[in-house]
Design a protein around this motif. Structure first.
Motif, PDB file in Angstrom:
ATOM      1  N   LEU A 165     -36.038 -61.275 -16.294  1.00 38.47           N
ATOM      2  CA  LEU A 165     -35.147 -62.267 -15.699  1.00 38.47           C
ATOM      3  C   LEU A 165     -33.807 -62.358 -16.422  1.00 38.47           C
ATOM      4  CD1 LEU A 165     -34.674 -64.676 -13.764  1.00 38.47           C
ATOM      5  CD2 LEU A 165     -36.001 -66.094 -15.352  1.00 38.47           C
ATOM      6  N   TRP A 166     -33.769 -62.008 -17.700  1.00 39.52           N
ATOM      7  CA  TRP A 166     -32.511 -62.087 -18.458  1.00 39.52           C
ATOM      8  C   TRP A 166     -31.433 -61.191 -17.855  1.00 39.52           C
ATOM      9  CZ3 TRP A 166     -29.715 -58.308 -21.006  1.00 39.52           C
ATOM     10  CH2 TRP A 166     -30.325 -57.061 -21.164  1.00 39.52           C
ATOM     11  N   LEU A 167     -31.840 -60.140 -17.124  1.00 32.96           N
ATOM     12  CA  LEU A 167     -30.847 -59.264 -16.499  1.00 32.96           C
ATOM     13  C   LEU A 167     -30.029 -60.001 -15.436  1.00 32.96           C
ATOM     14  CD1 LEU A 167     -32.969 -56.015 -16.143  1.00 32.96           C
ATOM     15  CD2 LEU A 167     -30.941 -56.310 -17.576  1.00 32.96           C
ATOM     16  N   ALA A 168     -30.569 -61.102 -14.935  1.00 34.14           N
ATOM     17  CA  ALA A 168     -29.794 -61.964 -14.041  1.00 34.14           C
ATOM     18  C   ALA A 168     -29.129 -63.089 -14.831  1.00 34.14           C
ATOM     19  CB  ALA A 168     -30.696 -62.540 -12.954  1.00 34.14           C
ATOM     20  N   GLU A 169     -29.935 -63.860 -15.562  1.00 36.18           N
ATOM     21  CA  GLU A 169     -29.404 -65.061 -16.206  1.00 36.18           C
ATOM     22  C   GLU A 169     -28.484 -64.752 -17.387  1.00 36.18           C
ATOM     23  OE1 GLU A 169     -29.522 -67.609 -14.656  1.00 36.18           O
ATOM     24  OE2 GLU A 169     -31.313 -67.533 -13.409  1.00 36.18           O
ATOM     25  N   ARG A 209     -26.837 -58.672   6.629  1.00 36.49           N
ATOM     26  CA  ARG A 209     -27.049 -57.236   6.747  1.00 36.49           C
ATOM     27  C   ARG A 209     -26.933 -56.525   5.411  1.00 36.49           C
ATOM     28  NH1 ARG A 209     -29.186 -58.909  10.336  1.00 36.49           N
ATOM     29  NH2 ARG A 209     -28.935 -58.491  12.578  1.00 36.49           N
ATOM     30  N   TYR A 210     -27.452 -57.171   4.370  1.00 34.60           N
ATOM     31  CA  TYR A 210     -27.551 -56.557   3.054  1.00 34.60           C
ATOM     32  C   TYR A 210     -28.987 -56.728   2.551  1.00 34.60           C
ATOM     33  CZ  TYR A 210     -22.394 -56.592   2.711  1.00 34.60           C
ATOM     34  OH  TYR A 210     -21.051 -56.394   2.907  1.00 34.60           O
ATOM     35  N   PRO A 211     -29.481 -55.805   1.727  1.00 39.14           N
ATOM     36  CA  PRO A 211     -30.822 -55.980   1.154  1.00 39.14           C
ATOM     37  C   PRO A 211     -30.922 -57.293   0.370  1.00 39.14           C
ATOM     38  CG  PRO A 211     -30.053 -53.740   0.813  1.00 39.14           C
ATOM     39  CD  PRO A 211     -28.877 -54.517   1.333  1.00 39.14           C
ATOM     40  N   ILE A 212     -32.053 -57.971   0.504  1.00 39.79           N
ATOM     41  CA  ILE A 212     -32.227 -59.272  -0.131  1.00 39.79           C
ATOM     42  C   ILE A 212     -33.672 -59.436  -0.589  1.00 39.79           C
ATOM     43  CG2 ILE A 212     -32.588 -60.364   2.133  1.00 39.79           C
ATOM     44  CD1 ILE A 212     -31.303 -62.914   0.968  1.00 39.79           C
ATOM     45  N   ALA A 213     -33.856 -59.954  -1.796  1.00 42.91           N
ATOM     46  CA  ALA A 213     -35.182 -60.278  -2.311  1.00 42.91           C
ATOM     47  C   ALA A 213     -35.689 -61.555  -1.642  1.00 42.91           C
ATOM     48  CB  ALA A 213     -35.131 -60.469  -3.826  1.00 42.91           C
ATOM     49  N   SER A 214     -36.984 -61.655  -1.456  1.00 41.38           N
ATOM     50  CA  SER A 214     -37.549 -62.780  -0.699  1.00 41.38           C
ATOM     51  C   SER A 214     -37.249 -64.130  -1.345  1.00 41.38           C
ATOM     52  CB  SER A 214     -39.060 -62.597  -0.529  1.00 41.38           C
ATOM     53  OG  SER A 214     -39.706 -62.537  -1.795  1.00 41.38           O
ATOM     54  N   TYR A 215     -37.160 -64.191  -2.687  1.00 39.72           N
ATOM     55  CA  TYR A 215     -36.919 -65.487  -3.331  1.00 39.72           C
ATOM     56  C   TYR A 215     -35.482 -65.960  -3.164  1.00 39.72           C
ATOM     57  CZ  TYR A 215     -34.419 -63.695  -7.463  1.00 39.72           C
ATOM     58  OH  TYR A 215     -33.487 -63.130  -8.315  1.00 39.72           O
ATOM     59  N   LEU A 216     -34.594 -65.080  -2.689  1.00 37.23           N
ATOM     60  CA  LEU A 216     -33.198 -65.450  -2.475  1.00 37.23           C
ATOM     61  C   LEU A 216     -32.924 -65.891  -1.041  1.00 37.23           C
ATOM     62  CD1 LEU A 216     -31.541 -62.624  -4.580  1.00 37.23           C
ATOM     63  CD2 LEU A 216     -31.593 -65.060  -5.142  1.00 37.23           C
ATOM     64  N   VAL A 217     -33.904 -65.759  -0.160  1.00 36.66           N
ATOM     65  CA  VAL A 217     -33.772 -66.283   1.199  1.00 36.66           C
ATOM     66  C   VAL A 217     -33.833 -67.803   1.124  1.00 36.66           C
ATOM     67  CG1 VAL A 217     -34.831 -66.369   3.493  1.00 36.66           C
ATOM     68  CG2 VAL A 217     -34.797 -64.213   2.198  1.00 36.66           C
ATOM     69  N   ALA A 218     -32.897 -68.478   1.802  1.00 31.54           N
ATOM     70  CA  ALA A 218     -32.809 -69.930   1.636  1.00 31.54           C
ATOM     71  C   ALA A 218     -32.279 -70.593   2.893  1.00 31.54           C
ATOM     72  CB  ALA A 218     -31.901 -70.262   0.460  1.00 31.54           C
ATOM     73  N   VAL A 219     -32.719 -71.843   3.094  1.00 28.39           N
ATOM     74  CA  VAL A 219     -32.179 -72.680   4.156  1.00 28.39           C
ATOM     75  C   VAL A 219     -32.021 -74.101   3.623  1.00 28.39           C
ATOM     76  CG1 VAL A 219     -33.209 -71.320   6.017  1.00 28.39           C
ATOM     77  CG2 VAL A 219     -34.460 -73.268   5.079  1.00 28.39           C
ATOM     78  N   ALA A 220     -31.117 -74.840   4.235  1.00 27.14           N
ATOM     79  CA  ALA A 220     -30.987 -76.275   3.987  1.00 27.14           C
ATOM     80  C   ALA A 220     -30.514 -76.913   5.275  1.00 27.14           C
ATOM     81  CB  ALA A 220     -30.004 -76.558   2.852  1.00 27.14           C
ATOM     82  N   VAL A 221     -31.024 -78.108   5.565  1.00 26.56           N
ATOM     83  CA  VAL A 221     -30.663 -78.823   6.784  1.00 26.56           C
ATOM     84  C   VAL A 221     -30.352 -80.266   6.424  1.00 26.56           C
ATOM     85  CG1 VAL A 221     -31.441 -79.604   9.057  1.00 26.56           C
ATOM     86  CG2 VAL A 221     -32.106 -77.335   8.223  1.00 26.56           C
ATOM     87  N   SER A 222     -29.155 -80.708   6.785  1.00 27.61           N
ATOM     88  CA  SER A 222     -28.750 -82.091   6.557  1.00 27.61           C
ATOM     89  C   SER A 222     -27.511 -82.374   7.395  1.00 27.61           C
ATOM     90  CB  SER A 222     -28.475 -82.341   5.072  1.00 27.61           C
ATOM     91  OG  SER A 222     -28.357 -83.730   4.806  1.00 27.61           O
ATOM     92  N   GLU A 223     -26.929 -83.543   7.202  1.00 29.05           N
ATOM     93  CA  GLU A 223     -25.674 -83.882   7.864  1.00 29.05           C
ATOM     94  C   GLU A 223     -24.529 -83.386   6.982  1.00 29.05           C
ATOM     95  OE1 GLU A 223     -25.481 -87.938   9.524  1.00 29.05           O
ATOM     96  OE2 GLU A 223     -27.605 -88.095   8.992  1.00 29.05           O
ATOM     97  N   HIS A 257     -28.437 -68.354  -4.213  1.00 31.39           N
ATOM     98  CA  HIS A 257     -28.876 -67.763  -2.953  1.00 31.39           C
ATOM     99  C   HIS A 257     -27.807 -66.807  -2.431  1.00 31.39           C
ATOM    100  CE1 HIS A 257     -31.384 -71.636  -2.654  1.00 31.39           C
ATOM    101  NE2 HIS A 257     -32.143 -70.646  -3.108  1.00 31.39           N
ATOM    102  N   GLN A 258     -28.248 -65.669  -1.998  1.00 28.74           N
ATOM    103  CA  GLN A 258     -27.346 -64.555  -1.683  1.00 28.74           C
ATOM    104  C   GLN A 258     -26.328 -64.941  -0.612  1.00 28.74           C
ATOM    105  OE1 GLN A 258     -29.191 -60.787  -2.270  1.00 28.74           O
ATOM    106  NE2 GLN A 258     -28.408 -59.986  -0.343  1.00 28.74           N
ATOM    107  N   PHE A 300     -25.186 -59.894 -10.386  1.00 25.44           N
ATOM    108  CA  PHE A 300     -26.310 -59.715 -11.306  1.00 25.44           C
ATOM    109  C   PHE A 300     -27.430 -60.687 -10.953  1.00 25.44           C
ATOM    110  CE2 PHE A 300     -22.483 -58.327 -13.504  1.00 25.44           C
ATOM    111  CZ  PHE A 300     -22.846 -57.066 -13.916  1.00 25.44           C
ATOM    112  N   GLY A 301     -28.433 -60.172 -10.277  1.00 24.17           N
ATOM    113  CA  GLY A 301     -29.530 -60.988  -9.792  1.00 24.17           C
ATOM    114  C   GLY A 301     -29.697 -60.799  -8.301  1.00 24.17           C
ATOM    115  N   ASP A 302     -28.555 -60.762  -7.575  1.00 27.07           N
ATOM    116  CA  ASP A 302     -28.615 -60.616  -6.125  1.00 27.07           C
ATOM    117  C   ASP A 302     -28.409 -59.159  -5.712  1.00 27.07           C
ATOM    118  OD1 ASP A 302     -28.874 -63.315  -6.408  1.00 27.07           O
ATOM    119  OD2 ASP A 302     -27.258 -63.860  -5.053  1.00 27.07           O
ATOM    120  N   LYS A 303     -27.221 -58.589  -5.997  1.00 26.31           N
ATOM    121  CA  LYS A 303     -27.044 -57.164  -5.679  1.00 26.31           C
ATOM    122  C   LYS A 303     -28.025 -56.317  -6.476  1.00 26.31           C
ATOM    123  CE  LYS A 303     -23.944 -53.235  -5.472  1.00 26.31           C
ATOM    124  NZ  LYS A 303     -22.606 -52.669  -5.722  1.00 26.31           N
TER     125      LYS A 303
END
Length: 429
Positions: A331-335, A204-218, A293-294, A319-322
């Motif tokens: 991009l340097w503003l994040a990295e 329930r926070y604003p998020i950029a599309s490139y920060l949306v992420a999933v992973a599936v494993s054991e 990832h956020q 810096f990058g997410d919020k």
């Protein structure tokens, strides 16, 4: 990205939208993503229903566009529904862009929604472009995503524009019962459906599309208790492969993120961790470094037990997410800030056992000697693709020279003004 490995849209470039220019006539307010992901399948496929809630930003909106990988999803499985009825959806002739046509035009400032259904196999790794991949990690099969910079469209329909963040997000992932799904936000429940499990995440926070992420494993889910962020007790979780047995020393290194959460959240430093009503966590994935990832940083196992990568990815949450750069040029503003926060962690958390001056010297030395002729600002010609960006010298200068800019500002301003300026920047809507 973490600088664990050192990596590094010419045409008409717009400073006011994402590079592809999709969704210019809408503001995305909410997305509900329902995915079937199976690491046991050799096809590396994803099957999904993505519902997009949007507000029209122009008069008479009869269609809108989104980003999606044409080579993976231009098939009969691509459909769309508007108010329960089918509505046309099709790829542009050559671009990785879909157009959704509405049955009648919508007036400006209308809230509405469309559900897009799709099924296909996202592309393989292309140089530094990861996207959506199936790998075997420590003998365990894993599907994971890493969308920075342009690979969000490789696996889900989205408006890939940092200047129009998704205001709110639900992620629902159906997986075989032996597997666990990791995603942004809070895991609110898990249900069983035959031989499958369904994981429900709420963000329930604003998020950029490139920060949306999933992973599936054991995965083993290691709940590490809570950390108090200025009066809010927030959970900290680690997901690592079920055949890992972290030592006490490794867990202690990972738990330094809790000390850093408190230090960075100080009212005299950056203020509250931006997502304190949800969580902070780290989960293992199949790429060799870390990705911010956020709410849930993705890391290789070696990164997950690296003090500097832990500090770096946590720093990105501010810096990058919020606060996210408007275009990939900046991009340097994040990295740069995240790289500097490795030194800041060494300074503020003595238990790390690191010398802050030594850490600062390392990125100063790299900035001055390795990349002396490259700025931390990336020119348009170097942001055409992820591989061009991250394989270039700019893929390193955004860290090293970016961190030097941050260090310079702090030195010139002094701590009180510097950190106040950072808080102003972070809190400016």
């Amino acid at each position: 990205f973490a600088l664990f490995f050192s990596f590094t849209l010419s045409a008409v470039f717009s400073q006011t939208t994402g590079y592809s220019g999709t969704g210019a006539n809408i503001d995305v307010t909410y997305q509900r993503c329902e995915w079937r992901i199976n690491p046991d399948s050799a096809s590396k496929g994803i099957k999904g229903n993505v519902t997009v809630y949007f507000v029209t930003k122009a008069a008479n909106v009869s269609s809108f566009t989104l980003d999606l990988r044409r080579s993976a999803f231009n098939n009969a499985n691509l459909t769309a529904k508007y108010h329960g009825a089918s509505t046309p959806v099709a790829f542009l002739t050559t671009a990785n862009v879909i157009t959704i046509t509405l049955p009648s035009p919508l007036a400006i400032n209308t809230l509405d929604s469309v559900t897009i259904s799709y099924n296909g196999a996202p592309p393989d790794v292309a140089g530094q472009a990861e996207g959506y991949q199936l790998k075997t990690v420590n003998t365990k099969k894993m599907i994971y995503t890493l969308s920075e910079s342009y690979e969000d469209r490789d696996w889900w329909p989205c408006k890939a524009d940092m200047q129009d963040k998704i205001d709110s997000l639900d992620i629902i992932i159906n997986v075989p019962s032996a597997h666990t799904a990791a995603a942004n936000g809070v895991l609110i429940r898990t249900t069983t459906a035959g031989s499958n499990r369904i994981f429900y995440y709420k963000h329930r926070y604003p998020i950029a599309s490139y920060l949306v992420a999933v992973a599936v494993s054991e995965y083993t889910i290691n709940n590490r208790g809570t950390v108090n962020i200025n009066g809010t007790n927030m959970p900290v979780d680690y997901y690592y492969l079920s055949n890992r047995s972290p030592s006490a020393a490794q867990l202690q290194t990972m738990d330094r993120c809790k000390d850093e959460l408190i230090a960075f959240s100080s009212n005299s430093i950056f203020g509250d961790y931006p997502f304190k009503n949800e969580k902070y966590g780290m989960y293992e994935f199949g790429w060799g470094g870390g990705m911010e990832h956020q709410t849930f940083s993705a890391m290789s196992w070696n990164s997950m037990i690296s003090w500097s990568v832990i500090a770096h990815e946590l720093g990105h949450q501010w810096f990058g997410d919020k606060v996210t750069f408007g275009t990939w040029n900046h991009l340097w503003l994040a990295e740069g800030f995240a790289r500097y926060m490795e030194a800041l962690a060494a300074e503020l958390v003595p238990a790390l056992g690191q010398n802050a001056s030594t850490v600062r010297f390392d990125f100063k030395d790299a900035a001055n000697n390795t990349y002396p002729t490259y700025s931390c600002y990336i020119p348009n010609s170097t942001i055409t693709t992820s591989d061009v960006l991250w394989s270039s010298a700019y893929g390193s200068t955004v860290y090293e020279r970016g961190a030097m800019v941050v260090s310079m500002l702090r030195t010139l301003l002094g701590d009180a003004k510097f950190f106040q300026a950072c808080r102003n920047y972070l809190n400016d809507p």
